[in-house]
Scaffold this active site. Structure first.
Site, PDB file in Angstrom:
ATOM      1  N   GLU A  15     -30.698  15.723 143.578  1.00  0.00           N
ATOM      2  CA  GLU A  15     -30.384  16.349 142.360  1.00  0.00           C
ATOM      3  C   GLU A  15     -28.936  17.321 142.891  1.00  0.00           C
ATOM      4  OE1 GLU A  15     -32.903  16.817 143.578  1.00  0.00           O
ATOM      5  OE2 GLU A  15     -34.722  15.254 142.108  1.00  0.00           O
ATOM      6  N   ALA A  66     -36.311  17.410 133.960  1.00  0.00           N
ATOM      7  CA  ALA A  66     -36.064  18.682 134.060  1.00  0.00           C
ATOM      8  C   ALA A  66     -35.844  19.268 134.654  1.00  0.00           C
ATOM      9  CB  ALA A  66     -35.643  19.214 132.556  1.00  0.00           C
ATOM     10  N   PHE A  86     -36.456  19.377 137.792  1.00  0.00           N
ATOM     11  CA  PHE A  86     -35.771  19.029 139.108  1.00  0.00           C
ATOM     12  C   PHE A  86     -33.880  19.139 138.240  1.00  0.00           C
ATOM     13  CE2 PHE A  86     -38.940  15.871 139.201  1.00  0.00           C
ATOM     14  CZ  PHE A  86     -40.312  16.480 139.649  1.00  0.00           C
ATOM     15  N   HIS A 110     -43.235  20.161 135.876  1.00  0.00           N
ATOM     16  CA  HIS A 110     -43.164  19.341 134.931  1.00  0.00           C
ATOM     17  C   HIS A 110     -42.347  18.812 133.958  1.00  0.00           C
ATOM     18  CE1 HIS A 110     -44.213  16.962 139.468  1.00  0.00           C
ATOM     19  NE2 HIS A 110     -42.956  16.038 139.174  1.00  0.00           N
TER      20      HIS A 110
HETATM   21  C1  LIG Z   1     -36.907  17.263 143.122  1.00  0.00           C
HETATM   22  C2  LIG Z   1     -37.737  15.648 142.964  1.00  0.00           C
HETATM   23  N1  LIG Z   1     -37.150  15.129 142.293  1.00  0.00           N
HETATM   24  C3  LIG Z   1     -37.756  13.885 141.790  1.00  0.00           C
HETATM   25  C4  LIG Z   1     -39.373  13.870 141.769  1.00  0.00           C
HETATM   26  C5  LIG Z   1     -39.806  12.881 141.432  1.00  0.00           C
HETATM   27  N2  LIG Z   1     -40.364  11.975 142.463  1.00  0.00           N
HETATM   28  C6  LIG Z   1     -41.680  12.219 142.483  1.00  0.00           C
HETATM   29  S1  LIG Z   1     -42.671  11.649 143.831  1.00  0.00           S
HETATM   30  C7  LIG Z   1     -40.936  10.880 143.585  1.00  0.00           C
HETATM   31  C8  LIG Z   1     -40.764   9.594 145.532  1.00  0.00           C
HETATM   32  C9  LIG Z   1     -41.618  10.812 146.701  1.00  0.00           C
HETATM   33  O1  LIG Z   1     -40.719   9.619 147.944  1.00  0.00           O
HETATM   34  P1  LIG Z   1     -42.287  10.537 149.094  1.00  0.00           P
HETATM   35  O2  LIG Z   1     -41.357  12.805 149.276  1.00  0.00           O
HETATM   36  O3  LIG Z   1     -41.451   9.625 150.256  1.00  0.00           O
HETATM   37  O4  LIG Z   1     -43.259  10.666 148.905  1.00  0.00           O
HETATM   38  P2  LIG Z   1     -43.936   9.411 148.577  1.00  0.00           P
HETATM   39  O5  LIG Z   1     -44.341   9.595 147.249  1.00  0.00           O
HETATM   40  O6  LIG Z   1     -44.207   7.857 148.843  1.00  0.00           O
HETATM   41  O7  LIG Z   1     -45.533   9.883 149.343  1.00  0.00           O
HETATM   42  C10 LIG Z   1     -40.001  11.016 143.194  1.00  0.00           C
HETATM   43  C11 LIG Z   1     -38.511  11.038 143.688  1.00  0.00           C
HETATM   44  C12 LIG Z   1     -40.021  15.051 142.050  1.00  0.00           C
HETATM   45  N3  LIG Z   1     -40.946  15.132 142.069  1.00  0.00           N
HETATM   46  N4  LIG Z   1     -39.027  16.355 142.747  1.00  0.00           N
END
Ligand SMILES: Cc1ncc(C[n+]2csc(CCOP(=O)(O)OP(=O)(O)O)c2C)c(N)n1
Ligand SMILES: [Mg+2]
Lengths: 325, 345
Positions: A59, A83, A85, A128
């Site tokens: 972000e 938002a 984030f 969230h």
């Molecule tokens: C700061 C932030 N930005 C975006 C998100 C939305 N989001 C939730 S899970 C995810 C993917 C996360 O991937 P990873 O860290 O590899 O974990 P995985 O789900 O693959 O175990 C995203 C982008 C979030 N939770 N936090």
């Protein structure tokens, strides 16, 4: 007139802006979140494949790229996702984009548009569900836009992307699927012009974003009891159309401000203070604020419902405002 | 498969891994049946990482996890009934219904805040490591986070601080991006990173870094045990990248039970893996892989396996009954716990 969802109007606005202005591009992979509307953005990628970017989960970086590119003459639309984030991009929003023009004695501009999905989305829990735009209202230099209908979303996004200033556009996650009337030819809507969403003589209710349809539902219920609500939607918090709000209060003598941000230092507080300061002589009763209490948002449904404004709570507050004074 | 303490441990791993598997299968069912709202994340396919890694910790150690926390919480010994109840938002849930699936947390077991903010876990864990170092009691903190965390700026700041101050932190990066379609193609997010070798990132800061097969419980346990002992003796932090291919059910944006209810007979020859997930059943399902190794012990092991499965299914069925029968929290309690109340402090 036909009906269109908020999400579809948002995509139309982005598409039209990209067609008419080659400086516009999009940094953001899921502008419409994870819900059923998300595929509406596919046509942006299809029609402008080299102007839509799926960024990393970064972000701060994404916001900074948008600010920097805007300083260099582009018109990026940076989607910050949920938002909650946007806090990771706080410095870029409040301490870079917002101050650049001022700090350079008016020589630099940062015409970037940020977008994020705010609000109690349902089951989003504390991390969230946030609505950070009240905090951003305390960062002079940012325009803040919170549309409530498809037509407003379209018109205000067109204005945001044409604005020479940095703009934060917030969409409530629960608004995306709501359909409202749009005219055949949607057009830009100037900032700082409130829209009276419903005329009424008894009480002025001020609301933005998802609280506007909630207030309309409350107003219909109240109308059955002969209470006529005037609903003013400022549409933009910065600039704020104080004149229309105060003019409405001068006719009704009563004010209820509804917002989903927490109470203290929130949007309802700022609007209430403005009317108390500049429209005190019109008030027949104390101003009432309907907001979230000062708690984080809990996951469980009954807890979430308890802290979130809804049409019943709004209607009850309006009745209270009419009894007082 | 050697008999003795090694084998005993393997059985313990399998017990927890299977518990997680049956728990997650139940979560999907509860979601499909509309018992809770919102996005959720399953630990299926990664049990071979979390269970042995967490088993290598001691009571006094701290952990931090993410949105994909169910497996970590159970691996550490949290009650599955309270876990399911939390996912359903019930008063009896781990967090009293305030957190939901993304925030299952059990501070009694050493968990720091379960953050749904990508990058939240890895950075809070450095704070945990700082506290461990201040305590001087040989304790460590383990961060269990996804590969996506390395897309966030705060992760670099946190790694740098941990490296500068030699903090006792085990950075367990669960890389589940291999084979994933990713968000750009309409799937659940997968890694969006210019570096194709994530280990180079901690290495550039002088952090000891290793890659392990995250499906291989024994390999994960060995690597974690070494990392923990380095951290305990002041030679941390250590970064471990555990590789697990993306489980098909976590590939679409919204999870689905792509490989069905796990049939343990696939590990004993009682059922034959077929269909489009055959390779997963044969090679990448950590539960089946470990069960297969243990079943090699002969007839007795096969019986032991099916008894374990039956007991685990029963335990999760009881947990689900408990969760579904649990009350929702009283609405007005939403106002509690914004600040510490002196009486409960
Ligand atoms: C700061 C932030 N930005 C975006 C998100 C939305 N989001 C939730 S899970 C995810 C993917 C996360 O991937 P990873 O860290 O590899 O974990 P995985 O789900 O693959 O175990 C995203 C982008 C979030 N939770 N936090
Ligand atoms: Mg991942």
């Amino acid at each position: 007139m036909s009906k269109q969802s908020y999400a579809a109007a948002l995509v139309d606005a982005l598409h039209d802006a990209m067609r008419s202005d080659p400086r516009v591009s999009i940094i953001g992979g899921y502008v419409l979140g994870l819900g059923p509307q998300r595929t509406l953005t596919d046509r942006l990628k299809q029609d402008f494949p080299d102007r839509v970017f799926d960024p990393p989960t970064s972000e701060a970086g994404n916001a900074a790229v948008g600010v920097g590119a805007s300083m260099a003459g582009m018109r990026p639309f940076v989607d910050l996702g949920t938002a909650s984030f946007s806090y990771l991009a706080w410095s870029q929003l409040t301490n870079e984009a917002a101050v650049a023009h001022y700090m350079t004695n008016g020589r630099l501009t940062a015409p970037v548009t940020f977008h994020m999905l705010h609000g109690v989305r349902g089951g989003g829990a504390a991390q969230h569900s946030q609505s950070p735009h009240a905090m951003l209202w305390n960062a002079p230099g940012l325009e803040i836009v919170a549309p409530s209908t498809a037509a407003d979303a379209y018109g205000l996004i067109r204005t945001a992307l044409a604005s020479p200033n940095p703009t934060m556009l917030v969409s409530h996650a629960k608004l995306l699927g709501i359909e409202t009337e749009v005219s055949e030819k949607k057009s830009a809507i100037p900032f700082g012009v409130a829209d009276i969403k419903r005329r009424g003589r008894d009480v002025t209710v001020v609301a933005t974003s998802l609280m506007v349809p909630y207030c309309l539902t409350a107003a219909e219920a109240l109308a059955k009891d002969g209470i006529e609500v005037e609903l003013v939607d400022p549409r933009t918090l910065v600039p704020l159309d104080e004149k229309t709000i105060i003019e409405s209060v001068s006719r009704t003598g009563r004010l209820v401000v509804v917002d989903e941000c927490p109470l203290r230092g929130g949007i309802a507080s700022e609007i209430a203070a403005t009317v108390a300061e500049r429209g005190f002589k019109h008030l027949k009763a104390p101003i009432v604020r309907v907001t979230r209490p000062d708690t984080p948002v809990p996951f469980s449904l009954p807890l979430e419902n308890f802290v979130t404004p809804d049409p019943e709570k709004i209607a009850a507050a309006v009745r209270g405002a009419l009894k007082a004074g | 498969m050697p008999k003795g303490p090694g084998e005993k441990r393997q059985w313990q791993f399998l017990e927890r891994m299977l518990l997680i598997r049956r728990f997650e299968e139940t979560v999907v069912k509860m979601a499909t049946d509309g018992h809770f709202r919102g996005h959720y994340h399953l630990y299926i396919g990664q049990e071979g990482t979390g269970v042995p890694a967490i088993a290598a910790l001691k009571r006094k150690d701290f952990l931090a996890t993410t949105h994909r926390n169910h497996g970590h919480i159970l691996a550490r010994g949290a009650d599955p009934g309270a876990g399911l109840a939390e996912i359903l938002g019930r008063a009896t849930g781990l967090n009293g219904g305030r957190g939901g699936t993304i925030h299952l947390c059990e501070p009694k077991l050493g968990f720091l805040s379960t953050s749904g903010v990508v990058g939240g876990c890895i950075s809070l864990a450095v704070g945990g490591g700082y506290a461990c170092a201040q305590r001087r009691d040989g304790s460590v903190t383990m961060a269990l986070f996804g590969d996506g965390a390395l897309e966030e700026g705060v992760s670099y700041e946190a790694l740098n601080i941990a490296a500068l101050w030699h903090l006792p932190v085990i950075f367990m990066c669960e890389n589940n991006s291999a084979g994933a379609m990713g968000m750009a193609k309409g799937g659940y997010p997968s890694l969006v990173h210019a570096s194709k070798n994530l280990l180079l990132i901690p290495k550039s800061m002088g952090i000891k870094s290793v890659r392990v097969d995250g499906v291989d419980a024994a390999a994960v346990h060995a690597a974690t045990t070494r990392a923990i002992s380095l951290c305990r003796s002041g030679r941390g932090p250590v970064f471990i990248e555990a590789m697990t291919p993306r489980w098909a059910g976590s590939d679409p944006l919204w999870p689905e039970l792509a490989t069905g209810i796990t049939d343990l007979r696939m590990a004993t020859g009682g059922a034959v893996p077929t269909g489009k997930h055959q390779a997963w059943f044969e090679h990448y399902d950590p539960v089946l892989r470990l069960a297969r190794e243990l079943a090699n012990g002969g007839e007795e092991s096969v019986h032991r396996l099916s008894a374990l499965d039956e007991a685990t299914r029963k335990r999760i069925a009881d947990a689900a009954d408990f969760a579904l029968a649990s009350p929702l929290p009283a609405p007005e309690t939403a106002l509690n716990h914004v600040f510490v109340q002196e009486a409960s402090a």
